[in-house]
Design a protein around this motif. Sequence first.
Motif, PDB file in Angstrom:
ATOM      1  N   UNK A 222       3.929   4.282 -14.967  1.00  0.00           N
ATOM      2  CA  UNK A 222       3.470   3.644 -13.732  1.00  0.00           C
ATOM      3  C   UNK A 222       3.906   4.573 -12.598  1.00  0.00           C
ATOM      4  N   UNK A 223       2.972   4.995 -11.763  1.00  0.00           N
ATOM      5  CA  UNK A 223       3.344   5.897 -10.665  1.00  0.00           C
ATOM      6  C   UNK A 223       3.933   5.077  -9.516  1.00  0.00           C
ATOM      7  N   UNK A 224       5.176   5.419  -9.149  1.00  0.00           N
ATOM      8  CA  UNK A 224       5.796   4.701  -8.031  1.00  0.00           C
ATOM      9  C   UNK A 224       5.779   5.516  -6.747  1.00  0.00           C
ATOM     10  N   UNK A 225       5.548   6.826  -6.889  1.00  0.00           N
ATOM     11  CA  UNK A 225       5.534   7.690  -5.712  1.00  0.00           C
ATOM     12  C   UNK A 225       4.935   9.032  -6.118  1.00  0.00           C
TER      13      UNK A 225
ATOM     14  N   UNK B 267       2.664   6.766   4.071  1.00  0.00           N
ATOM     15  CA  UNK B 267       2.520   6.920   2.621  1.00  0.00           C
ATOM     16  C   UNK B 267       3.732   6.395   1.852  1.00  0.00           C
ATOM     17  N   UNK B 268       4.720   5.824   2.561  1.00  0.00           N
ATOM     18  CA  UNK B 268       5.923   5.373   1.864  1.00  0.00           C
ATOM     19  C   UNK B 268       5.674   4.097   1.065  1.00  0.00           C
ATOM     20  N   UNK B 269       4.544   3.434   1.341  1.00  0.00           N
ATOM     21  CA  UNK B 269       4.208   2.232   0.583  1.00  0.00           C
ATOM     22  C   UNK B 269       2.882   2.423  -0.175  1.00  0.00           C
ATOM     23  N   UNK B 270       2.598   3.670  -0.565  1.00  0.00           N
ATOM     24  CA  UNK B 270       1.278   3.982  -1.143  1.00  0.00           C
ATOM     25  C   UNK B 270       1.020   3.220  -2.446  1.00  0.00           C
TER      26      UNK B 270
ATOM     27  N   UNK C 102       0.510  16.820 -12.795  1.00  0.00           N
ATOM     28  CA  UNK C 102      -0.915  16.821 -13.121  1.00  0.00           C
ATOM     29  C   UNK C 102      -1.737  17.454 -12.019  1.00  0.00           C
ATOM     30  N   UNK C 103      -3.048  17.268 -12.110  1.00  0.00           N
ATOM     31  CA  UNK C 103      -3.974  17.953 -11.193  1.00  0.00           C
ATOM     32  C   UNK C 103      -4.915  16.992 -10.470  1.00  0.00           C
ATOM     33  N   UNK C 104      -4.502  15.728 -10.340  1.00  0.00           N
ATOM     34  CA  UNK C 104      -5.441  14.763  -9.736  1.00  0.00           C
ATOM     35  C   UNK C 104      -4.701  13.636  -9.011  1.00  0.00           C
ATOM     36  N   UNK C 105      -5.434  12.592  -8.714  1.00  0.00           N
ATOM     37  CA  UNK C 105      -4.948  11.277  -8.280  1.00  0.00           C
ATOM     38  C   UNK C 105      -4.396  11.204  -6.852  1.00  0.00           C
ATOM     39  N   UNK C 106      -3.489  12.137  -6.511  1.00  0.00           N
ATOM     40  CA  UNK C 106      -2.776  12.036  -5.237  1.00  0.00           C
ATOM     41  C   UNK C 106      -3.727  12.065  -4.039  1.00  0.00           C
ATOM     42  N   UNK C 107      -4.723  12.933  -4.084  1.00  0.00           N
ATOM     43  CA  UNK C 107      -5.642  13.025  -2.945  1.00  0.00           C
ATOM     44  C   UNK C 107      -6.464  11.752  -2.810  1.00  0.00           C
ATOM     45  N   UNK C 108      -6.846  11.193  -3.944  1.00  0.00           N
ATOM     46  CA  UNK C 108      -7.591   9.936  -3.922  1.00  0.00           C
ATOM     47  C   UNK C 108      -6.718   8.816  -3.358  1.00  0.00           C
ATOM     48  N   UNK C 109      -5.445   8.810  -3.742  1.00  0.00           N
ATOM     49  CA  UNK C 109      -4.518   7.785  -3.246  1.00  0.00           C
ATOM     50  C   UNK C 109      -4.387   7.884  -1.725  1.00  0.00           C
ATOM     51  N   UNK C 110      -4.269   9.097  -1.220  1.00  0.00           N
ATOM     52  CA  UNK C 110      -4.115   9.283   0.233  1.00  0.00           C
ATOM     53  C   UNK C 110      -5.317   8.716   0.976  1.00  0.00           C
TER      54      UNK C 110
ATOM     55  N   UNK D  36      -5.446   5.404   3.330  1.00  0.00           N
ATOM     56  CA  UNK D  36      -5.897   5.612   4.721  1.00  0.00           C
ATOM     57  C   UNK D  36      -6.865   4.518   5.147  1.00  0.00           C
ATOM     58  N   UNK D  37      -7.771   4.130   4.224  1.00  0.00           N
ATOM     59  CA  UNK D  37      -8.767   3.122   4.602  1.00  0.00           C
ATOM     60  C   UNK D  37      -8.367   1.719   4.122  1.00  0.00           C
ATOM     61  N   UNK D  38      -7.099   1.543   3.760  1.00  0.00           N
ATOM     62  CA  UNK D  38      -6.551   0.201   3.598  1.00  0.00           C
ATOM     63  C   UNK D  38      -6.787  -0.478   2.264  1.00  0.00           C
ATOM     64  N   UNK D  39      -7.126   0.292   1.221  1.00  0.00           N
ATOM     65  CA  UNK D  39      -7.222  -0.333  -0.107  1.00  0.00           C
ATOM     66  C   UNK D  39      -5.842  -0.319  -0.763  1.00  0.00           C
ATOM     67  N   UNK D  40      -5.599  -1.333  -1.609  1.00  0.00           N
ATOM     68  CA  UNK D  40      -4.361  -1.353  -2.394  1.00  0.00           C
ATOM     69  C   UNK D  40      -4.512  -0.379  -3.556  1.00  0.00           C
ATOM     70  N   UNK D  41      -3.415   0.265  -3.934  1.00  0.00           N
ATOM     71  CA  UNK D  41      -3.470   1.294  -4.966  1.00  0.00           C
ATOM     72  C   UNK D  41      -2.481   1.025  -6.088  1.00  0.00           C
ATOM     73  N   UNK D  42      -2.986   1.229  -7.313  1.00  0.00           N
ATOM     74  CA  UNK D  42      -2.133   1.240  -8.495  1.00  0.00           C
ATOM     75  C   UNK D  42      -2.539   2.446  -9.329  1.00  0.00           C
ATOM     76  N   UNK D  43      -1.569   3.167  -9.885  1.00  0.00           N
ATOM     77  CA  UNK D  43      -1.919   4.358 -10.673  1.00  0.00           C
ATOM     78  C   UNK D  43      -1.005   4.522 -11.883  1.00  0.00           C
ATOM     79  N   UNK D  44      -1.596   5.025 -12.956  1.00  0.00           N
ATOM     80  CA  UNK D  44      -0.905   5.250 -14.229  1.00  0.00           C
ATOM     81  C   UNK D  44      -1.108   6.678 -14.700  1.00  0.00           C
TER      82      UNK D  44
END
Length: 287
Positions: free
Chosen positions: A133-136, A164-167, A220-228, A232-240
């Motif tokens: 589970x990605x926490x940060x 981004x501290x609560x991403x 890895x080579x993905x995910x972080x840019x999508x999370x940012x 930015x536009x206010x969607x909740x994020x969860x990532x694995x």
Amino acid sequence: PEITPDYGYEECKSTAEWLLAQKAARPQVGIVCGSGLGGLGEMLKDQVVFKYEDIPSFPQSTVLGHTGQLVFGMLEGKPCVCMQGRFHLYEGHPVQKTTLPMRIFKLLGVKTVILTNAAGGLNEDYKVGDIMIIKDHINMPGFAGVNPLAGKNDERFGVRFPCMSDAYDRDLRQLAQDVGEELGYKDFLREGVYCVLGGPSYETIAECRMLHRLGADAVGMSTVHEVIVARHCGMRVFALSLITNKAVMDYNSEEKANHEEVLQTGKQRAEQLEKLVSSMVSRIKHN
Ligand code: 6GU
């Protein structure tokens, strides 16, 4: 006349409207499938499927293990949209282009984004097949100015300087822990920090050691840019992250990172990862 894509509000809006006009139901949850993890898309019921090449302004996916289609449908009774295949910096896309689907998700009505990826394990306690589970995150390209929000800010999406501290949503991470425990996944469910690099070459031994010392548990080579962009536009994020291989940290090791191993591990653990995500979706509440 040919319109040069600017990945701006109007362009995202017209793509979202085009999709909704093709009888796609408004999704509440947006899912992005990592390498070898596209099976989540097949779990959707009453599917409406779009090949990326048929969607106006949509980028093209070029990686083996990524199908390249957008699937709308119901998962656990909730309307969802699922990307089977994502866009990476290493394909040569400008970073704004790799994150364009997040803005389309937003304009489709998505409230929660769930992202998966394949990653190399840096934490020495991690084993191949662990689900993290990605926490940060650590946005390494960001240190060099590669950020999808660089350039003119459009306030219709979000603020100039987003937090981004609560991403990675705390409640969704707790839900994943709860669901994981109920499913009997405790022995291979982890929580940690994901570091993104540009790729496509894998890390050197010195780079792995450095990242580990900097506090990264997986690379890895993905995910972080999508999370940012999603935050930015206010969607909740969860990532694995699925730990598909151990990053090589030792000069005596004979191991070598390779894409075949990544896809192979994905196959072995994919079903459990998909079960975790679908069980979470069934319990996500949107007010
Ligand atoms: Cl070891 N490194 C990176 N950058 N991405 C990966 C990986 C390693 N394993 C899977 N994806």
